[in-house]
Scaffold this motif. Structure first.
Motif, short mmCIF file in Angstrom:
data_model
loop_
_atom_site.label_atom_id
_atom_site.label_comp_id
_atom_site.label_asym_id
_atom_site.label_seq_id
_atom_site.Cartn_x
_atom_site.Cartn_y
_atom_site.Cartn_z
N ASP A 581 0.86 -1.16 -0.03
CA ASP A 581 -0.24 0.08 -0.02
C ASP A 581 0.98 1.27 0.02
O ASP A 581 1.51 1.86 1.03
N ILE A 582 0.97 1.80 -1.16
CA ILE A 582 2.05 2.75 -1.28
C ILE A 582 1.22 4.28 -1.53
O ILE A 582 1.92 5.41 -1.36
N GLY A 583 0.01 4.13 -1.71
CA GLY A 583 -0.82 5.36 -1.90
C GLY A 583 -1.20 6.25 -0.82
O GLY A 583 -2.64 6.43 -0.45
N ALA A 584 -0.24 6.79 0.02
CA ALA A 584 -0.83 7.57 0.87
C ALA A 584 0.24 8.67 1.29
O ALA A 584 1.13 9.15 0.38
N ASN A 585 0.00 9.44 2.40
CA ASN A 585 0.97 10.80 2.40
C ASN A 585 2.26 10.40 3.17
O ASN A 585 2.61 10.74 4.24
N HIS A 586 2.97 9.59 2.22
CA HIS A 586 4.36 9.31 2.62
C HIS A 586 5.31 10.49 2.31
O HIS A 586 5.12 10.91 1.07
N SER A 587 6.69 10.59 3.06
CA SER A 587 7.59 11.26 2.47
C SER A 587 8.24 10.56 1.45
O SER A 587 8.13 9.18 0.99
N THR A 588 9.12 11.40 0.46
CA THR A 588 9.71 11.03 -0.70
C THR A 588 10.37 9.72 -0.20
O THR A 588 10.58 8.57 -0.94
N LEU A 589 11.43 9.80 0.96
CA LEU A 589 12.19 8.42 1.13
C LEU A 589 11.53 7.23 1.54
O LEU A 589 11.71 6.19 1.22
N MET A 590 10.28 7.41 2.15
CA MET A 590 9.53 6.55 2.72
C MET A 590 9.00 5.92 1.53
O MET A 590 8.86 4.46 1.35
N TRP A 591 8.27 6.56 0.67
CA TRP A 591 7.50 5.94 -0.47
C TRP A 591 8.50 5.03 -1.26
O TRP A 591 8.07 4.17 -2.14
N LYS A 592 9.88 5.78 -1.43
CA LYS A 592 10.83 4.86 -2.34
C LYS A 592 11.26 3.64 -1.55
O LYS A 592 11.33 2.79 -2.38
N LEU A 593 11.18 3.42 -0.24
CA LEU A 593 11.58 2.28 0.40
C LEU A 593 10.39 1.43 0.07
O LEU A 593 10.66 0.21 -0.19
N TYR A 594 9.19 1.52 0.27
CA TYR A 594 7.77 0.80 -0.23
C TYR A 594 8.08 0.52 -1.53
O TYR A 594 7.65 -0.64 -1.89
N ALA A 595 8.36 1.26 -2.58
CA ALA A 595 8.68 0.84 -4.01
C ALA A 595 9.29 -0.17 -4.23
O ALA A 595 9.56 -0.85 -5.08
N ASN A 596 10.59 -0.24 -3.36
CA ASN A 596 11.57 -1.11 -3.41
C ASN A 596 11.64 -2.41 -2.56
O ASN A 596 12.18 -3.26 -2.41
N GLY A 597 10.27 -2.36 -1.99
CA GLY A 597 9.94 -3.55 -1.02
C GLY A 597 10.35 -3.64 0.16
O GLY A 597 10.14 -4.57 0.67
N TYR A 598 10.80 -2.54 0.63
CA TYR A 598 10.90 -2.49 2.32
C TYR A 598 10.09 -1.81 2.95
O TYR A 598 9.12 -0.91 2.54
#
Length: 625
Positions: A581-598
């Motif tokens: 679930d990546i579609g929320a109000n995450h900071s740039t570093l955090m959503w990049k983490l999720y996009a890479n599976g972390y």
């Protein structure tokens, strides 16, 4: 103020070329019209163009230094005059709304453009220096350097239709030539969309009056620009108003209005984007009411309101500094620093090593990314702005082979080695914003998504229970079947989200049969016999059980997807697929983490990932005067 957003210091505003269609008039058909004689006296400064459809504009016919105005004859239905300074007013969201609104048969665009000669540009530049002081010079230079084109995918509205468009271009909307041409054209309704302050000589011409879409809540925030004074004064709400134009500044009777929240994390750009989208939503809703009743009077305003003007450069800089300092304070908080350091280590050191090992072994993952709402109207764990969504798509597409859900399932079942990660974009709940905002972004990146719909809510006025607390609940609507059909025709996959968005683990056998079987039958009745997957509502580990899974398998679903994080690999169980679930109000570093599976929550439980948290509103002392 009768304009939506006219930035005084746009990099192009000082040197805008006066738009003229320089193509020749070969093949232009002249329509005999008794009004041509009256319009033929217009001066060369008035550029009039005609379009017989909603997409192309026919060239100006210039004879002997005069403009022969090709005005078509009167047609039945409402004739709408649009007053604006935006040359693309009918090519963006406003035009999409107008073309999707039934009852509008013809449009006249009165476009005001600044003179293009160097002397006029220099005069405007000098006036700005006089008004704003020497600060205007570095401000202007910085704006020229910093400005860059923004990603603005085409607006999509179901039901758009071609409408004949006629355009008048002049240096002043209030010139005698324009007034004369508008009188001859005889509009039924006038609309001010990004126009200068209109005088009575022009706004009184339409038979049913002229209305303005104002990006602010009246009477407290009359004038312009959108969002600026709300942020400057520390307001916690931002509004949009559709009102009739009278002799005052945004003082006319209100036909429709709405407000949504401002948040402590808002920048001027994000607040302005929210104001624009709210204005478009109010405009769309109010326009339907106005077409049904052109004489709709509206509600009188409280005349004790405040009218604001364009801020000085010093005022703009003061607000920018305050907002920047607030962002710095948030970023240096201990929690934020720890998360930023952890994210930087994972992305910069561990990720390259992990990806190298996976690529060597042919063991790259299949990542399914979940979104819900794509809108500027609110900020919460289920919502992402169109701008942030586009940034995520650019990043994800660079690092993944983007595929459809069917292709991903085929790869999972094939047993082949993957040298590059696969990416799938999924949307739960079938919000209308997926169709209007997300689909154009994906189309611009050459990506198709999958939409999991609760079939009992499509094409209805029903709302999800989790939307009851949403500050923009009036506009977080579900799309209709027609929009879902159009997405599927464009290559999208469709899937089930049950009939009524129920928690499957809490259902008895009969309810499971109705919710799962009813949704599958509804989708197959529209799309035929297609492979259907289900994303079960709420998506947590405890939100599904073996009883529900047995019904899902027996009914013929091909896959079942959760939403609690994690990657998938070749050979995974298709009825236990993970999503991120990546579609929320995450900071740039955090959503990049999720996009890479972390997910930091799975690495360090004390760093909690906040999902669907309550929005943080402005406190009165955050950006107060």
């Amino acid at each position: 103020m009768h304009y939506f957003w006219a930035p005084t210091f746009s990099a192009t505003s000082l040197y805008t070329q006066h738009f003229r269609d320089t193509t020749r008039d070969a093949g232009v058909r002249r329509t005999n019209c008794p009004r041509d004689a009256a319009c033929a006296t217009l001066t060369p400064s008035l550029d009039v163009r005609i379009s017989d459809n909603g997409d192309q504009t026919m060239p100006r016919n210039s004879v002997g230094g005069q403009s022969n105005v090709l005005l078509t004859s009167m047609s039945p239905g409402l004739r709408v005059a649009v007053f604006t300074t935006n040359p693309n007013v009918l090519d963006d969201e406003w035009g999409a709304i107008l073309r999707a609104t039934p009852g509008i048969d013809r449009i006249l665009v009165c476009l005001q453009t600044p003179p293009s000669d160097l002397r006029s540009a220099a005069t405007r530049f000098w006036k700005n220096i006089v008004k704003h002081g020497v600060l205007f010079i570095p401000y202007r230079l910085w704006a020229v350097v910093a400005e860059r084109p923004q990603h603005q995918p085409p607006e999509t509205r179901f039901g758009q239709r071609p409408i004949p468009v006629e355009t008048i271009t002049a240096h002043s909307i209030h010139s005698n030539d324009v007034v004369q041409a508008v009188r001859v054209w005889a509009p039924d309704i006038g609309l001010s969309i990004g126009a200068p302050v209109l005088r009575e000589t022009i706004f009184s011409i339409p038979r049913h009056g002229t209305l303005n879409i104002h990006c602010g809540e009246v009477p407290d925030f009359r004038g312009a620009p959108p969002a600026f004074w709300e942020l400057f004064t520390g307001a916690n709400r931002i509004g949009a108003t559709f009102h009739r134009i009278d002799r005052g500044l945004d003082t006319g009777h209100v036909v429709d209005r709405a407000t949504v929240d401002l948040y402590a994390v808002d920048t001027l750009d994000s607040a302005s984007a929210r104001a624009f989208e709210l204005g478009a939503a109010v405009f769309e809703r109010a326009l339907l009411r106005l077409i049904a009743d052109p004489d709709l009077g509206g509600i009188p305003q409280d005349m004790r309101g405040v009218a604001y003007r364009q801020p000085l450069v010093a005022t703009r800089m003061a607000l920018g500094l305050r907002l920047a300092l607030a962002r710095v304070r948030r970023s240096i908080a201990l929690r934020s620093l720890v998360k930023a350091v952890a994210a930087a280590l994972l992305l910069g050191i561990l990720r390259p090593i992990r990806d190298f090992v996976r690529r060597t072994r042919g063991r790259q993952p299949i990542r399914i990314f979940t979104y819900h709402r794509v809108t500027n109207l609110c900020r919460d764990g289920m919502t992402i702005s169109p701008e942030r969504f586009n940034a995520q798509m650019e990043y994800i597409c660079q690092r993944h082979e983007m595929v459809s859900l069917e292709e991903a399932l085929s790869r999972i079942n094939s047993g082949v080695k993957l040298r590059r990660p696969l990416g799938v974009v999924a949307f739960d709940d079938a919000y209308k914003s997926v169709y209007t905002h997300a689909a154009p972004v994906l189309r611009s990146h050459g990506v198709v998504g999958v939409c999991f719909a609760a079939t009992g809510l499509l094409s209805t006025d029903k709302r999800y229970a989790h939307d009851e607390e949403c500050p923009a609940c009036d506009f977080t609507t579900v799309m209709g079947w027609d929009a879902l059909i159009e997405l599927h025709a464009g290559g999208w996959s469709v899937g089930s989200h049950t009939v009524d968005h129920v928690r499957l683990s809490a259902c008895d056998q009969a309810t499971l049969e109705n919710q799962l079987g009813g949704s599958k039958n509804a989708l197959e009745s529209v799309f035929g016999s297609i492979p259907l997957a289900i994303a079960y509502p709420f998506g947590g580990v405890a939100d599904i059980n073996e009883q529900a899974l047995s019904v899902i398998k027996r009914l013929g679903y091909v896959a079942c997807l959760g939403d609690f994080g994690g990657e998938n690999f070749v050979g995974a169980d298709p009825f236990a697929l993970n999503r991120i679930d990546i579609g929320a109000n995450h900071s740039t570093l955090m959503w990049k983490l999720y996009a890479n599976g972390y997910d930091l929550a799975s690495i360090w439980p004390r760093i909690r990932r906040v999902k669907r948290s309550s929005p943080e509103k402005y406190e009165p002392n955050c950006v107060g005067t």
